[in-house]
Design an enzyme around this catalytic site. Structure first.
Site, PDB file in Angstrom:
ATOM      1  N   ALA A 223      -0.954   5.123   7.296  1.00  0.00           N
ATOM      2  CA  ALA A 223       0.369   4.518   7.240  1.00  0.00           C
ATOM      3  C   ALA A 223       0.228   3.022   7.028  1.00  0.00           C
ATOM      4  CB  ALA A 223       1.110   4.762   8.548  1.00  0.00           C
ATOM      5  N   GLY A 224       1.146   2.448   6.329  1.00  0.00           N
ATOM      6  CA  GLY A 224       1.173   1.001   6.170  1.00  0.00           C
ATOM      7  C   GLY A 224       2.606   0.538   6.221  1.00  0.00           C
ATOM      8  N   HIS A 225       2.970  -0.119   7.319  1.00  0.00           N
ATOM      9  CA  HIS A 225       4.344  -0.601   7.482  1.00  0.00           C
ATOM     10  C   HIS A 225       4.350  -2.104   7.273  1.00  0.00           C
ATOM     11  CE1 HIS A 225       5.213   3.233   9.266  1.00  0.00           C
ATOM     12  NE2 HIS A 225       4.506   3.017  10.345  1.00  0.00           N
TER      13      HIS A 225
ATOM     14  N   LYS B 223      10.352   2.218   6.622  1.00  0.00           N
ATOM     15  CA  LYS B 223      10.540   2.586   8.036  1.00  0.00           C
ATOM     16  C   LYS B 223      10.152   1.432   8.955  1.00  0.00           C
ATOM     17  CE  LYS B 223       7.799   6.085   7.361  1.00  0.00           C
ATOM     18  NZ  LYS B 223       7.697   6.029   5.889  1.00  0.00           N
TER      19      LYS B 223
ATOM     20  N   PRO C 277      -0.751   0.617  -7.202  1.00  0.00           N
ATOM     21  CA  PRO C 277       0.636   0.602  -7.661  1.00  0.00           C
ATOM     22  C   PRO C 277       1.286   1.943  -7.317  1.00  0.00           C
ATOM     23  CG  PRO C 277      -0.916   0.664  -9.517  1.00  0.00           C
ATOM     24  CD  PRO C 277      -1.733   0.531  -8.276  1.00  0.00           C
TER      25      PRO C 277
ATOM     26  N   GLN D 210       4.313   8.048   7.084  1.00  0.00           N
ATOM     27  CA  GLN D 210       4.400   8.908   5.900  1.00  0.00           C
ATOM     28  C   GLN D 210       5.843   9.408   5.754  1.00  0.00           C
ATOM     29  OE1 GLN D 210       1.494  10.101   8.155  1.00  0.00           O
ATOM     30  NE2 GLN D 210       0.628   8.262   7.297  1.00  0.00           N
TER      31      GLN D 210
ATOM     32  N   ASP E 200       6.743   5.048   2.415  1.00  0.00           N
ATOM     33  CA  ASP E 200       7.084   3.693   1.977  1.00  0.00           C
ATOM     34  C   ASP E 200       8.577   3.503   1.751  1.00  0.00           C
ATOM     35  OD1 ASP E 200       4.324   3.186   1.982  1.00  0.00           O
ATOM     36  OD2 ASP E 200       4.160   4.088  -0.005  1.00  0.00           O
ATOM     37  N   GLU E 201       9.390   4.192   2.539  1.00  0.00           N
ATOM     38  CA  GLU E 201      10.843   4.046   2.436  1.00  0.00           C
ATOM     39  C   GLU E 201      11.309   2.764   3.102  1.00  0.00           C
ATOM     40  OE1 GLU E 201       9.337   6.687   3.737  1.00  0.00           O
ATOM     41  OE2 GLU E 201       9.917   8.479   2.621  1.00  0.00           O
TER      42      GLU E 201
ATOM     43  N   THR F 173      -6.035   8.443   1.230  1.00  0.00           N
ATOM     44  CA  THR F 173      -6.267   7.056   1.578  1.00  0.00           C
ATOM     45  C   THR F 173      -7.650   6.894   2.223  1.00  0.00           C
ATOM     46  OG1 THR F 173      -5.124   7.444   3.648  1.00  0.00           O
ATOM     47  CG2 THR F 173      -3.820   6.502   1.888  1.00  0.00           C
TER      48      THR F 173
ATOM     49  N   LYS G 224      10.383  -1.814   8.594  1.00  0.00           N
ATOM     50  CA  LYS G 224      11.457  -2.798   8.723  1.00  0.00           C
ATOM     51  C   LYS G 224      12.553  -2.287   9.661  1.00  0.00           C
ATOM     52  CE  LYS G 224      15.537  -4.570   7.047  1.00  0.00           C
ATOM     53  NZ  LYS G 224      16.348  -5.252   6.069  1.00  0.00           N
TER      54      LYS G 224
HETATM   55  P1  GTP Z   1       4.689   4.270   5.376  1.00  0.00           P
HETATM   56  O1  GTP Z   1       4.638   4.511   6.858  1.00  0.00           O
HETATM   57  O2  GTP Z   1       3.368   3.845   4.794  1.00  0.00           O
HETATM   58  O3  GTP Z   1       5.276   5.404   4.633  1.00  0.00           O
HETATM   59  O4  GTP Z   1       5.570   2.911   5.038  1.00  0.00           O
HETATM   60  P2  GTP Z   1       7.028   2.340   5.413  1.00  0.00           P
HETATM   61  O5  GTP Z   1       8.077   3.375   5.300  1.00  0.00           O
HETATM   62  O6  GTP Z   1       6.976   1.586   6.712  1.00  0.00           O
HETATM   63  O7  GTP Z   1       7.288   1.299   4.211  1.00  0.00           O
HETATM   64  P3  GTP Z   1       6.393   0.057   3.710  1.00  0.00           P
HETATM   65  O8  GTP Z   1       6.567  -1.059   4.688  1.00  0.00           O
HETATM   66  O9  GTP Z   1       5.042   0.466   3.314  1.00  0.00           O
HETATM   67  O10 GTP Z   1       7.116  -0.270   2.319  1.00  0.00           O
HETATM   68  C1  GTP Z   1       8.402  -0.765   2.217  1.00  0.00           C
HETATM   69  C2  GTP Z   1       8.388  -2.156   1.520  1.00  0.00           C
HETATM   70  O11 GTP Z   1       9.709  -2.523   1.191  1.00  0.00           O
HETATM   71  C3  GTP Z   1       7.859  -3.281   2.405  1.00  0.00           C
HETATM   72  O12 GTP Z   1       7.188  -4.196   1.601  1.00  0.00           O
HETATM   73  C4  GTP Z   1       9.152  -3.904   2.997  1.00  0.00           C
HETATM   74  O13 GTP Z   1       9.001  -5.265   3.318  1.00  0.00           O
HETATM   75  C5  GTP Z   1      10.117  -3.712   1.865  1.00  0.00           C
HETATM   76  N1  GTP Z   1      11.517  -3.454   2.244  1.00  0.00           N
HETATM   77  C6  GTP Z   1      12.011  -2.748   3.299  1.00  0.00           C
HETATM   78  N2  GTP Z   1      13.361  -2.661   3.223  1.00  0.00           N
HETATM   79  C7  GTP Z   1      13.723  -3.295   2.090  1.00  0.00           C
HETATM   80  C8  GTP Z   1      14.981  -3.513   1.433  1.00  0.00           C
HETATM   81  O14 GTP Z   1      16.040  -3.096   1.875  1.00  0.00           O
HETATM   82  N3  GTP Z   1      14.945  -4.203   0.237  1.00  0.00           N
HETATM   83  C9  GTP Z   1      13.794  -4.666  -0.304  1.00  0.00           C
HETATM   84  N4  GTP Z   1      13.848  -5.304  -1.464  1.00  0.00           N
HETATM   85  N5  GTP Z   1      12.593  -4.468   0.285  1.00  0.00           N
HETATM   86  C10 GTP Z   1      12.558  -3.789   1.452  1.00  0.00           C
HETATM   87  P1  IMP Z   2      -4.008  11.067   3.283  1.00  0.00           P
HETATM   88  O1  IMP Z   2      -2.877  11.052   4.281  1.00  0.00           O
HETATM   89  O2  IMP Z   2      -4.826   9.805   3.335  1.00  0.00           O
HETATM   90  O3  IMP Z   2      -4.838  12.317   3.328  1.00  0.00           O
HETATM   91  O4  IMP Z   2      -3.353  11.057   1.793  1.00  0.00           O
HETATM   92  C1  IMP Z   2      -2.632  12.167   1.285  1.00  0.00           C
HETATM   93  C2  IMP Z   2      -1.494  11.671   0.361  1.00  0.00           C
HETATM   94  O5  IMP Z   2      -0.463  11.060   1.133  1.00  0.00           O
HETATM   95  C3  IMP Z   2      -1.918  10.602  -0.663  1.00  0.00           C
HETATM   96  O6  IMP Z   2      -1.173  10.817  -1.832  1.00  0.00           O
HETATM   97  C4  IMP Z   2      -1.528   9.289   0.003  1.00  0.00           C
HETATM   98  O7  IMP Z   2      -1.312   8.273  -0.932  1.00  0.00           O
HETATM   99  C5  IMP Z   2      -0.243   9.699   0.717  1.00  0.00           C
HETATM  100  N1  IMP Z   2       0.028   8.915   1.925  1.00  0.00           N
HETATM  101  C6  IMP Z   2      -0.612   9.016   3.121  1.00  0.00           C
HETATM  102  N2  IMP Z   2      -0.064   8.178   4.024  1.00  0.00           N
HETATM  103  C7  IMP Z   2       0.957   7.540   3.395  1.00  0.00           C
HETATM  104  C8  IMP Z   2       1.946   6.577   3.829  1.00  0.00           C
HETATM  105  O8  IMP Z   2       2.026   6.185   4.999  1.00  0.00           O
HETATM  106  N3  IMP Z   2       2.828   6.161   2.885  1.00  0.00           N
HETATM  107  C9  IMP Z   2       2.806   6.645   1.628  1.00  0.00           C
HETATM  108  N4  IMP Z   2       1.945   7.563   1.184  1.00  0.00           N
HETATM  109  C10 IMP Z   2       1.024   8.012   2.058  1.00  0.00           C
HETATM  110 MG    MG Z   3       3.839   2.191   3.675  1.00  0.00          MG
END
Ligand code: GTP
Ligand code: IMP
Ligand code: MG
Length: 391
Positions: free
Chosen positions: A38-40, A15, A286, A206, A12-13, A123, A17
């Site tokens: 994953a949730g982007h 990625k 959360p 992840q 959830d860094e 998840t 975006k």
């Molecule tokens: P995983 O693959 O699940 O690890 O997720 P991810 O790295 O793609 O990140 P994800 O989209 O789940 O979470 C990032 C959140 O921060 C999203 O709601 C984005 O819209 C938001 N976001 C991304 N960049 C920024 C930023 O620079 N500032 C703010 N305020 N929000 C951001």
């Molecule tokens: P799993 O990948 O569903 O087995 O979950 C293992 C751990 O990784 C749990 O703590 C999840 O919340 C975390 N996790 C898995 N996928 C993601 C992701 O894309 N973003 C953030 N946390 C993740």
């Molecule tokens: Mg995510």
């Protein structure tokens, strides 16, 4: 030219975006590991697009999107996403992808429930039948029925509801019709793209601190999240990788259980969670919140050979021990060494130059850069596509 984008913390860094932003310059965006755990989240013109399987390049009409062999696929989730976007002629799915079937999900949940307070926080998107098998329906029915009957015995022993084979097969038959037109030889497609010098973005999910080998197992995800997975998960040889972009948030978050040494508790935790909207894209949980842990980030950069840093969400004692030598038990006990910085309150989302940023923000970024001995190439200043500073 192949570039890899990976997360350097616990996911959830932001990625999604960054991949959306960079995909305007890419011919292909490729998912190579993980699944719909994953949730982007991508935000364009104030509209939010949550993606779990389709690569985050899908909003750029010229970009082709590939789901390569290393991704595990839940047919229901994939068909829902296919219906949401214009994917015709732009989505390619490997027939080597393993399928997540109803019994995987039921077993994941039943096993997690038996763990009680020792839950891993999975998840529940939890695999041997591949997409390839869907091409021969009779054979698929035979394999699925055989596997489900075995798994039903385990589910029964765990006190969980058994899978109805007939009903499950009816559903899969419908989903199969939607997916099969997109099934392709993604290995050949990508090899060909490389030989034609196309720009390929490998979209990590992840993050390194959840890697199945290099994070404190068992608090890990099921796949390898380091760039080595580009080779196993898409068949792209390592020496074809030119850049490895590590995405790191200005603070830390983690969903689910497992050590988070710099975790913050109380009012500040709630404040950061609300401001940063830190709720899971996949499960709505959360997210736990912590300070930026540069020791963890340094380890993540080292093990994955990061060449460039991307910083997101900047709006906002005793014996030394290294991450590489820590298991989850040591990590749960250690005390981090903190360095304090003065914050900033200005709205920076519209700033376009590094030197426009508040002095305190510049100092924070300089410290990160120096500590990690790496260059920062992109700073994300908000969730919207255009909110960024390129360095
Ligand atoms: P995983 O693959 O699940 O690890 O997720 P991810 O790295 O793609 O990140 P994800 O989209 O789940 O979470 C990032 C959140 O921060 C999203 O709601 C984005 O819209 C938001 N976001 C991304 N960049 C920024 C930023 O620079 N500032 C703010 N305020 N929000 C951001
Ligand atoms: P799993 O990948 O569903 O087995 O979950 C293992 C751990 O990784 C749990 O703590 C999840 O919340 C975390 N996790 C898995 N996928 C993601 C992701 O894309 N973003 C953030 N946390 C993740
Ligand atoms: Mg995510």
């Amino acid at each position: 030219m192949v570039s890899v984008i990976i997360g350097l913390q616990w996911g959830d860094e932001g990625k999604g975006k960054i991949v959306d932003l960079l995909s305007s310059q890419a011919d292909f965006v490729v998912r190579f590991h993980g699944g719909n755990n994953a949730g982007h989240t991508i935000v364009v013109n104030n509209k939010k697009y949550p993606l779990h399987l389709i690569p985050s390049g899908i909003l750029n009409p010229k970009t082709k999107c590939v789901i390569a062999n290393g991704v595990i696929i839940d047919l229901e989730v994939l068909t829902e996403e296919i219906k949401m976007f214009d994917v015709k002629g732009r989505l390619f799915i490997s027939d080597r992808c393993h399928l997540i079937l109803p019994y995987h999900k039921a077993l994941d949940r039943a096993l997690e429930n038996t763990r009680g307070k020792d839950k891993l926080g999975t998840t529940a998107r939890g695999n041997g039948i591949r997409i390839y098998e869907l091409k021969n329906w009779d054979l698929f029915v035979e394999k699925f029925t055989f596997q489900t009957n075995i798994k039903n015995k385990i589910l029964k022993a765990l006190g969980a509801e058994e899978i109805n084979v007939k009903k499950a097969l009816e559903k899969i038959a419908d989903l199969r019709k939607i997916i099969l037109p997109y099934v392709a030889d993604t290995y050949a497609l990508l090899q060909n793209a490389i030989s034609e010098n196309k720009k390929i973005l490998m979209e990590g999910a992840q993050a390194v601190m959840l890697d199945n080998d290099f994070s404190p197992y068992p608090f890990s995800t099921a796949s390898n999240t380091i760039p080595g997975a580009v080779n196993t998960g898409a068949g792209i040889p390592i020496q074809k990788i030119e850049d490895i972009l590590g995405v790191v948030k200005a603070y830390t978050s983690r969903v689910g259980a497992g050590p988070l040494p710099t975790e913050i508790h109380g009012d500040l935790e709630d404040q950061i969670r609300e401001k940063g909207k830190e709720y899971g894209t996949t499960t709505g949980r959360p997210r736990r919140i912590g300070w930026l842990d540069l020791e963890a980030t340094k380890f993540a950069c080292q093990v994955s050979g990061v060449t460039d840093l991307v910083i997101t969400k900047i709006k906002l004692n005793g014996e030394s021990i290294s991450y590489s030598s820590c298991g989850y038990q040591e990590l749960a006990k250690l005390t981090p060494v903190y360095k304090e910085f003065t914050g900033w309150k200005e709205d920076i989302s519209q700033m376009k130059k590094f030197h426009d940023l508040p002095q305190t923000c510049q100092e924070y970024l300089h410290f990160i850069k120096k500590f990690l001995s790496l260059k920062i190439s992109l700073i994300s200043t908000g969730p919207q596509r255009e909110e960024y500073i390129k360095l």
